[in-house]
Enzyme design. Structure first.
Site, PDB file in Angstrom:
ATOM      1  N   HIS A 136      22.938  16.956  30.306  1.00 37.45           N
ATOM      2  CA  HIS A 136      23.405  15.552  30.307  1.00 37.45           C
ATOM      3  C   HIS A 136      23.511  15.051  31.749  1.00 37.45           C
ATOM      4  O   HIS A 136      23.121  13.929  32.063  1.00 37.45           O
ATOM      5  CB  HIS A 136      24.787  15.430  29.659  1.00 37.45           C
ATOM      6  CG  HIS A 136      24.794  15.658  28.177  1.00 37.45           C
ATOM      7  ND1 HIS A 136      24.079  14.876  27.307  1.00 37.45           N
ATOM      8  CD2 HIS A 136      25.439  16.570  27.406  1.00 37.45           C
ATOM      9  CE1 HIS A 136      24.290  15.302  26.072  1.00 37.45           C
ATOM     10  NE2 HIS A 136      25.090  16.337  26.108  1.00 37.45           N
ATOM     11  N   THR A 153      25.796  20.407  28.720  1.00 35.58           N
ATOM     12  CA  THR A 153      26.500  19.457  29.605  1.00 35.58           C
ATOM     13  C   THR A 153      25.731  19.272  30.910  1.00 35.58           C
ATOM     14  O   THR A 153      25.613  18.150  31.423  1.00 35.58           O
ATOM     15  CB  THR A 153      27.924  19.992  29.906  1.00 35.58           C
ATOM     16  OG1 THR A 153      28.598  20.149  28.677  1.00 35.58           O
ATOM     17  CG2 THR A 153      28.701  19.053  30.803  1.00 35.58           C
TER      18      THR A 153
HETATM   19  P1  NAD Z   1      22.151  21.287  21.359  1.00 35.84           P
HETATM   20  O1  NAD Z   1      22.065  19.824  21.548  1.00 35.84           O
HETATM   21  O2  NAD Z   1      21.294  22.197  22.177  1.00 35.84           O
HETATM   22  O3  NAD Z   1      21.907  21.644  19.816  1.00 35.84           O
HETATM   23  C1  NAD Z   1      22.071  20.754  18.781  1.00 35.84           C
HETATM   24  C2  NAD Z   1      21.012  21.087  17.738  1.00 35.84           C
HETATM   25  O4  NAD Z   1      21.211  20.252  16.606  1.00 35.84           O
HETATM   26  C3  NAD Z   1      19.569  20.860  18.230  1.00 35.84           C
HETATM   27  O5  NAD Z   1      18.822  22.076  18.153  1.00 35.84           O
HETATM   28  C4  NAD Z   1      19.052  19.777  17.301  1.00 35.84           C
HETATM   29  O6  NAD Z   1      17.661  19.909  17.000  1.00 35.84           O
HETATM   30  C5  NAD Z   1      19.938  20.008  16.068  1.00 35.84           C
HETATM   31  N1  NAD Z   1      19.913  18.901  15.100  1.00 35.84           N
HETATM   32  C6  NAD Z   1      19.633  17.585  15.302  1.00 35.84           C
HETATM   33  N2  NAD Z   1      19.620  16.920  14.145  1.00 35.84           N
HETATM   34  C7  NAD Z   1      19.895  17.829  13.168  1.00 35.84           C
HETATM   35  C8  NAD Z   1      20.006  17.753  11.758  1.00 35.84           C
HETATM   36  N3  NAD Z   1      19.838  16.601  11.107  1.00 35.84           N
HETATM   37  N4  NAD Z   1      20.294  18.883  11.075  1.00 35.84           N
HETATM   38  C9  NAD Z   1      20.482  20.059  11.712  1.00 35.84           C
HETATM   39  N5  NAD Z   1      20.372  20.187  13.064  1.00 35.84           N
HETATM   40  C10 NAD Z   1      20.087  19.085  13.777  1.00 35.84           C
HETATM   41  O7  NAD Z   1      23.687  21.649  21.573  1.00 35.84           O
HETATM   42  P2  NAD Z   1      24.494  22.990  21.945  1.00 35.84           P
HETATM   43  O8  NAD Z   1      24.514  23.161  23.410  1.00 35.84           O
HETATM   44  O9  NAD Z   1      24.083  24.138  21.087  1.00 35.84           O
HETATM   45  O10 NAD Z   1      25.935  22.471  21.493  1.00 35.84           O
HETATM   46  C11 NAD Z   1      26.189  22.165  20.121  1.00 35.84           C
HETATM   47  C12 NAD Z   1      26.983  20.898  19.977  1.00 35.84           C
HETATM   48  O11 NAD Z   1      28.329  21.119  20.425  1.00 35.84           O
HETATM   49  C13 NAD Z   1      26.486  19.692  20.785  1.00 35.84           C
HETATM   50  O12 NAD Z   1      26.686  18.517  20.033  1.00 35.84           O
HETATM   51  C14 NAD Z   1      27.401  19.691  22.007  1.00 35.84           C
HETATM   52  O13 NAD Z   1      27.515  18.403  22.577  1.00 35.84           O
HETATM   53  C15 NAD Z   1      28.689  20.139  21.399  1.00 35.84           C
HETATM   54  N6  NAD Z   1      29.646  20.808  22.286  1.00 35.84           N
HETATM   55  C16 NAD Z   1      30.955  20.539  22.066  1.00 35.84           C
HETATM   56  C17 NAD Z   1      31.921  21.198  22.797  1.00 35.84           C
HETATM   57  C18 NAD Z   1      33.352  20.948  22.508  1.00 35.84           C
HETATM   58  O14 NAD Z   1      34.211  21.385  23.278  1.00 35.84           O
HETATM   59  N7  NAD Z   1      33.654  20.275  21.390  1.00 35.84           N
HETATM   60  C19 NAD Z   1      31.558  22.126  23.787  1.00 35.84           C
HETATM   61  C20 NAD Z   1      30.207  22.400  23.974  1.00 35.84           C
HETATM   62  C21 NAD Z   1      29.248  21.741  23.213  1.00 35.84           C
END
Ligand code: NAD
Ligand code: ZN
Length: 348
Positions: free
Chosen positions: A47, A44
């Site tokens: 972002h 976040t």
């Molecule tokens: P991040 O963006 O660091 O990790 C996402 C990973 O997904 C990256 O390493 C990327 O290379 C990988 N990825 C991309 N395309 C892919 C594919 N086709 N197959 C497999 N992997 C792929 O994110 P993070 O900080 O580890 O967070 C994980 C996710 O959770 C993010 O989408 C984030 O926005 C979300 N999030 C949601 C909440 C919530 O409350 N719902 C809270 C925190 C984070």
């Protein structure tokens, strides 16, 4: 208190962050002032640094201090705060909730309709001090490594997602080896899953997931997941899926390899809407659970798991002084990082 402190601030509605002097906040009635020891950079925050469409929509009042993953100690109690003491080691739940809505009253604060987020909607923790309501303060045992406590917020997202469905003896697929997916590997193994397989398209991060104990870390841009399932003896599909990438491709792949009757926790947030063949869910009788934030009970589970031997420190790749925050954000933006820890215990 009219003293000034260092803080990492979003100065204007646009890219970048600035280290500035801002007033030390004064705890209002019911609030606690926390002196920050360590913080961790979250996706976040990246972002917000990059000022993507999500940040432009959510950061409404720059200039403001950002950051919501931290550990520190209580520096001052606001009027009426009882049961806490100056000097206690603490972290804090970053979602401030209303305590009045139906979800809050039933203990589901993660679904409060009026959530206010630290470091997004109000001043955050990338500073020498932060103020939060006393009800959001989490006491942390002195035995736990502060570098790990610094990212309990993200660890909480991973815990909430991973422990949504029973894991003992189950085969688990995690899509997305970002910091949260990597931490989830450790939790699933600790919680008794049979096989934990994680996918990504980033070899550096898959390496970190292996260090965290993944049975197989698969680069789906190069390797065939169904072949790996056969090698691992996963015959009917995965029992539990944790979607942690926000990628449509990854989610569709997950749907295709789930066992009939399987269960999926959805954490990843895509940057655009997905198109889906609903029959890939209906025909398999899948259960899908959206995950937001973390439950207050997840804090208890994290403390207990760490004290019970779960080591999530392999996700830490960078430790630096807060004045080097630009380097930390560059590491996060490069994709060659796990968690980046900023140290606030010394001044430079
Ligand atoms: P991040 O963006 O660091 O990790 C996402 C990973 O997904 C990256 O390493 C990327 O290379 C990988 N990825 C991309 N395309 C892919 C594919 N086709 N197959 C497999 N992997 C792929 O994110 P993070 O900080 O580890 O967070 C994980 C996710 O959770 C993010 O989408 C984030 O926005 C979300 N999030 C949601 C909440 C919530 O409350 N719902 C809270 C925190 C984070
Ligand atoms: Zn509420």
């Amino acid at each position: 208190m009219n003293r000034l402190m260092d803080a990492i601030v979003k100065p204007i509605a646009g890219p970048g962050l600035e280290l500035r002097k801002v007033p030390v906040p004064e705890p209002k009635a019911g609030e606690v002032l926390i002196k920050i020891h360590k913080t961790a950079i979250c996706g976040t925050d990246v972002h917000i640094y990059n000022w993507d469409p999500w940040a432009a929509e959510h950061i409404k009042h720059p200039p403001m201090t950002i950051g919501h993953e931290y550990v520190g100690e209580i520096a001052k109690l606001g009027e009426g705060v009882t049961g806490l003491q100056v000097g206690q080691r603490v972290s804090g739940e970053g979602h401030l909730t209303c305590h009045r809505c139906r979800n809050c009253r039933s203990g589901n604060i993660q679904w409060c309709k009026d959530t206010v987020s630290v470091g997004v909607d109000r001043d955050g923790a990338f500073a020498e001090y932060v103020c939060i309501p006393a009800t959001n303060v989490i006491l942390i045992d002195e035995s736990i490594d502060e570098d790990v406590v610094a990212f309990f917020d993200a660890f909480g997202n991973a815990t909430h997602t991973a422990l949504m469905f029973p894991l003992i003896g189950e085969d688990v697929l995690i899509t997305g080896a970002g910091p949260i997916g990597i931490i989830a590997v450790g939790i699933c193994k600790f919680a008794g899953a049979r096989r934990v397989i994680i996918t990504d398209i980033n070899d550096y991060r898959l390496g970190l997931a292996r260090n965290m104990g993944a049975d197989v870390a698969v680069n789906t841009a190069k390797e065939d997941l169904t072949q790996i399932m056969r090698e691992q003896g996963i015959r009917e599909g995965f029992d539990v899926g944790l979607e942690m990438s926000g990628s449509e491709i990854a989610f569709k792949q997950m749907l295709s390899v789930m066992r009939t009757g399987g269960k999926i926790s959805l954490l990843g947030i895509g940057n655009k809407p997905f198109t889906l063949d609903m029959n890939s869910i209906i025909g398999k009788g899948l259960t899908l659970q959206g995950i937001y934030g973390r439950k207050m009970d997840n804090w208890h589970q994290m403390l207990s798991m760490v004290q019970g031997g779960l080591d999530v420190s392999p996700v830490i790749t960078h430790r630096m002084h807060y004045t080097q925050f630009e380097e930390g954000f560059a590491a996060m933006n490069s994709g060659k990082s796990g968690k980046v820890i900023l140290d606030w215990t010394t001044k430079k």
